[in-house]
Design a protein around this motif. Structure first.
Motif, PDB file in Angstrom:
ATOM      1  N   ARG A   1      -5.535  -7.687   7.070  1.00  0.00           N
ATOM      2  CA  ARG A   1      -6.519  -7.142   6.446  1.00  0.00           C
ATOM      3  C   ARG A   1      -6.622  -5.259   5.790  1.00  0.00           C
ATOM      4  N   VAL A   2      -5.014  -4.600   5.823  1.00  0.00           N
ATOM      5  CA  VAL A   2      -4.535  -3.582   5.213  1.00  0.00           C
ATOM      6  C   VAL A   2      -3.532  -3.792   4.024  1.00  0.00           C
ATOM      7  N   MET A   3      -4.481  -3.345   2.497  1.00  0.00           N
ATOM      8  CA  MET A   3      -4.376  -4.065   1.639  1.00  0.00           C
ATOM      9  C   MET A   3      -3.486  -2.842   0.680  1.00  0.00           C
ATOM     10  N   ALA A   4      -2.498  -3.086  -0.105  1.00  0.00           N
ATOM     11  CA  ALA A   4      -2.054  -2.281  -1.180  1.00  0.00           C
ATOM     12  C   ALA A   4      -3.205  -2.403  -2.741  1.00  0.00           C
ATOM     13  N   SER A   5      -2.537  -1.075  -3.065  1.00  0.00           N
ATOM     14  CA  SER A   5      -3.318  -0.862  -4.163  1.00  0.00           C
ATOM     15  C   SER A   5      -2.617  -0.088  -5.299  1.00  0.00           C
ATOM     16  N   THR A   6      -2.488  -0.024  -6.349  1.00  0.00           N
ATOM     17  CA  THR A   6      -1.768   1.433  -7.066  1.00  0.00           C
ATOM     18  C   THR A   6      -3.306   2.279  -7.525  1.00  0.00           C
TER      19      THR A   6
ATOM     20  N   TYR B   1       7.343  -3.984  -3.691  1.00  0.00           N
ATOM     21  CA  TYR B   1       7.413  -2.398  -3.767  1.00  0.00           C
ATOM     22  C   TYR B   1       6.978  -1.757  -1.892  1.00  0.00           C
ATOM     23  N   ASP B   2       8.475  -1.922  -0.858  1.00  0.00           N
ATOM     24  CA  ASP B   2       8.277  -1.769  -0.353  1.00  0.00           C
ATOM     25  C   ASP B   2       8.795  -0.257   0.473  1.00  0.00           C
ATOM     26  N   ASP B   3       9.278   0.470  -0.489  1.00  0.00           N
ATOM     27  CA  ASP B   3       9.245   1.285  -0.965  1.00  0.00           C
ATOM     28  C   ASP B   3       8.677   2.272  -1.350  1.00  0.00           C
ATOM     29  N   TRP B   4       7.096   1.879  -2.278  1.00  0.00           N
ATOM     30  CA  TRP B   4       6.707   2.373  -2.637  1.00  0.00           C
ATOM     31  C   TRP B   4       5.990   3.487  -2.103  1.00  0.00           C
ATOM     32  N   ARG B   5       5.967   4.455  -2.187  1.00  0.00           N
ATOM     33  CA  ARG B   5       5.005   5.597  -1.703  1.00  0.00           C
ATOM     34  C   ARG B   5       3.767   5.972  -1.672  1.00  0.00           C
ATOM     35  N   VAL B   6       2.258   5.805  -0.490  1.00  0.00           N
ATOM     36  CA  VAL B   6       1.622   5.887  -0.193  1.00  0.00           C
ATOM     37  C   VAL B   6       0.791   7.384  -0.415  1.00  0.00           C
ATOM     38  N   CYS B   7      -0.786   7.536  -1.626  1.00  0.00           N
ATOM     39  CA  CYS B   7      -0.868   8.847  -2.410  1.00  0.00           C
ATOM     40  C   CYS B   7      -2.389   8.746  -1.887  1.00  0.00           C
ATOM     41  N   VAL B   8      -2.947   7.824  -1.158  1.00  0.00           N
ATOM     42  CA  VAL B   8      -4.167   7.817  -0.643  1.00  0.00           C
ATOM     43  C   VAL B   8      -4.749   6.792  -0.366  1.00  0.00           C
ATOM     44  N   THR B   9      -5.263   6.927   0.664  1.00  0.00           N
ATOM     45  CA  THR B   9      -5.898   5.791   2.257  1.00  0.00           C
ATOM     46  C   THR B   9      -7.598   6.063   1.668  1.00  0.00           C
ATOM     47  N   ASP B  10      -7.716   4.562   1.501  1.00  0.00           N
ATOM     48  CA  ASP B  10      -9.419   3.686   2.531  1.00  0.00           C
ATOM     49  C   ASP B  10      -8.932   3.474   3.963  1.00  0.00           C
ATOM     50  N   PRO B  11     -10.225   3.952   4.188  1.00  0.00           N
ATOM     51  CA  PRO B  11     -10.647   5.020   4.693  1.00  0.00           C
ATOM     52  C   PRO B  11      -9.478   6.911   4.505  1.00  0.00           C
ATOM     53  N   ALA B  12      -9.940   7.213   4.559  1.00  0.00           N
ATOM     54  CA  ALA B  12      -9.535   8.560   4.245  1.00  0.00           C
ATOM     55  C   ALA B  12      -8.317   9.476   5.702  1.00  0.00           C
ATOM     56  N   LYS B  13      -7.551  10.418   5.610  1.00  0.00           N
ATOM     57  CA  LYS B  13      -6.892  10.669   7.382  1.00  0.00           C
ATOM     58  C   LYS B  13      -8.653  11.447   7.775  1.00  0.00           C
ATOM     59  N   GLY B  14      -8.182  10.732   9.602  1.00  0.00           N
ATOM     60  CA  GLY B  14      -9.238  11.561  10.116  1.00  0.00           C
ATOM     61  C   GLY B  14     -10.680  11.278  10.777  1.00  0.00           C
ATOM     62  N   GLU B  15     -10.935   9.683   8.990  1.00  0.00           N
ATOM     63  CA  GLU B  15     -11.842   8.887   9.827  1.00  0.00           C
ATOM     64  C   GLU B  15     -11.731   7.538  10.406  1.00  0.00           C
ATOM     65  N   ASP B  16     -13.031   7.310  10.707  1.00  0.00           N
ATOM     66  CA  ASP B  16     -12.819   6.571  12.219  1.00  0.00           C
ATOM     67  C   ASP B  16     -11.838   4.175  11.300  1.00  0.00           C
ATOM     68  N   VAL B  17     -11.256   3.955  11.921  1.00  0.00           N
ATOM     69  CA  VAL B  17     -10.644   2.677  11.725  1.00  0.00           C
ATOM     70  C   VAL B  17     -11.337   1.729  12.970  1.00  0.00           C
ATOM     71  N   THR B  18     -12.909   0.988  12.529  1.00  0.00           N
ATOM     72  CA  THR B  18     -13.514   0.739  12.982  1.00  0.00           C
ATOM     73  C   THR B  18     -12.926  -1.046  12.906  1.00  0.00           C
ATOM     74  N   VAL B  19     -13.357  -1.848  13.310  1.00  0.00           N
ATOM     75  CA  VAL B  19     -12.901  -3.553  13.196  1.00  0.00           C
ATOM     76  C   VAL B  19     -13.643  -4.234  11.717  1.00  0.00           C
ATOM     77  N   ASP B  20     -14.397  -3.151  11.609  1.00  0.00           N
ATOM     78  CA  ASP B  20     -15.235  -4.325  10.808  1.00  0.00           C
ATOM     79  C   ASP B  20     -14.273  -3.588   9.103  1.00  0.00           C
ATOM     80  N   LEU B  21     -13.561  -2.956   8.832  1.00  0.00           N
ATOM     81  CA  LEU B  21     -13.019  -1.934   8.514  1.00  0.00           C
ATOM     82  C   LEU B  21     -12.169  -2.951   7.166  1.00  0.00           C
ATOM     83  N   TRP B  22     -11.582  -2.721   5.907  1.00  0.00           N
ATOM     84  CA  TRP B  22     -10.152  -2.911   5.069  1.00  0.00           C
ATOM     85  C   TRP B  22     -10.365  -2.399   4.778  1.00  0.00           C
TER      86      TRP B  22
END
Length: 367
Positions: free
Chosen positions: A249-254, A267-288
């Protein structure tokens, strides 16, 4: 010869009605005298005899009203003379002395305060009543430790062990529990019903969620770490290690709207620019969780761009293929997908109108 008639005998005089014993003066006086005697035995018994004595006095019609009132007052006085005085300090005429002795007749005045003329007797103490057993004093029934089990399995095992089972959301959300297979036991508490049946109450959270520190508390969800400019391989592993979101349930996008991901594993060496949820937000069991990636050569979009401004990579020929991956950046009819020309264009089979086949979007976001 005429004989005079014999004189007739006088009629018998009717007998006077007998007076019942309790209506006699002696009986009334006896009841009055019994008031102080029986009052010494029991104040309640003396009071009962006094009521009877007053009743007999007022029942008799031969006594005047003043005599009846005086007799009533005397009856109360006789009972009051033998009634015990109510002690002010919880004892009756005793003064506690060291050594468990008490002084009889010791008062609050000067007399009887010394040791002379006193009789040493053990002080009377009233033992406190034994504590009455309460339902909470009964020890709780022992039970197996069901924590960590699925709620469905724990419930079945507890019922098989003879427990009446209840369940609730262990978090502060107090949600209704559906699909017990998807809930995990965090807390358990046993007890008894009023009828003597043993019970157990399970506090559970959704599968994959961490247990609160206490029943009914907030769930300590893990928060999204800082993943910016980490590779997809590393970021994916860190998110999965949080334990609340499965790896699938961890998805990759551009990160750029006109970019596209290569095949999986490329694309294993591609770099992360943005995360959803954002940094510091809760990562709950209902999220993608979504990680927006970019090729290392392109860098990430400017984070301070205006809201709604969609990041786009340079594309000089506007053929949907960014320049960094377009082998023909100046030729609209050729790109990395169709290096020999778009179908129907000048470099390939014609579609009959010579227009170049219209917009082409294989392997892009729009197709």
């Amino acid at each position: 010869m005429h004989r005079p008639s014999a004189p007739s005998s006088p009629p018998p005089v009717p007998a006077a009605p007998r007076t019942r014993w309790w209506q006699t003066v002696r009986a009334r006086v006896g009841f009055f005298l019994a008031v102080p005697v029986l009052g010494l035995i029991s104040p309640y018994l003396g009071f009962a005899v006094m009521v009877v004595a007053v009743f007999l006095v007022w029942k008799d019609g031969s006594w005047s009203r003043g005599t009846k009132v005086a007799a009533t007052v005397v009856a109360f006085a006789l009972l009051g003379s033998v009634a015990p005085d109510r002690p002010e300090d919880g004892t009756r005429g005793t003064e506690a002395r060291p050594g468990g002795k008490a002084v009889v007749g010791a008062g609050t005045g000067g007399a009887g305060t010394g040791d002379a003329g006193t009789v040493g007797i053990p002080a009377r103490t009233t033992p406190p009543p034994p504590p009455s057993p309460s339902p909470t004093a009964r020890s709780r029934p022992a039970a197996k430790d069901y924590r960590g089990m699925s709620l469905d399995d724990a419930r079945k095992a507890a019922e098989a062990a003879g427990f009446g089972v209840d369940e609730h959301d262990a978090s502060d959300q107090d949600k209704s529990i559906w699909m017990r297979l998807n809930w995990t036991v965090c807390f358990q508490r046993t007890g008894w019903t009023s009828s003597g049946t043993k019970t157990i109450d399970f506090g559970a959270v959704k599968k994959g969620a961490p247990c609160p520190r206490e029943d009914g508390g907030a769930i300590p969800w893990p928060t999204m770490p800082n993943l910016v400019w980490k590779t997809w391989r590393t970021a994916h592993r860190e998110v999965a290690a949080l334990g609340t979101v499965p790896a699938d349930r961890v998805m990759a996008s551009t990160a750029y709207v006109n970019d596209q991901l290569p095949d999986e594993g490329e694309y294993d060496d591609w770099r992360v620019c943005v995360t959803d949820p954002a940094k510091g937000e809760d990562v709950t069991v209902d999220l993608w969780v979504t990680l927006e990636l970019t090729h290392p050569d392109n860098g990430c979009p400017a984070p301070d761009r205006e809201n709604g401004d969609r990041p786009i990579l340079p594309d000089r020929d506007d053929d949907g293929d960014p320049d960094y991956r377009d082998p023909f950046p100046g030729d609209r009819h050729r790109n990395s997908t169709f290096p020999n020309g778009l179908p129907g264009g000048s470099g390939g089979p014609s579609d009959g109108n010579g227009s170049g086949g219209g917009w082409n979007c294989p392997r892009t976001r729009w197709c």
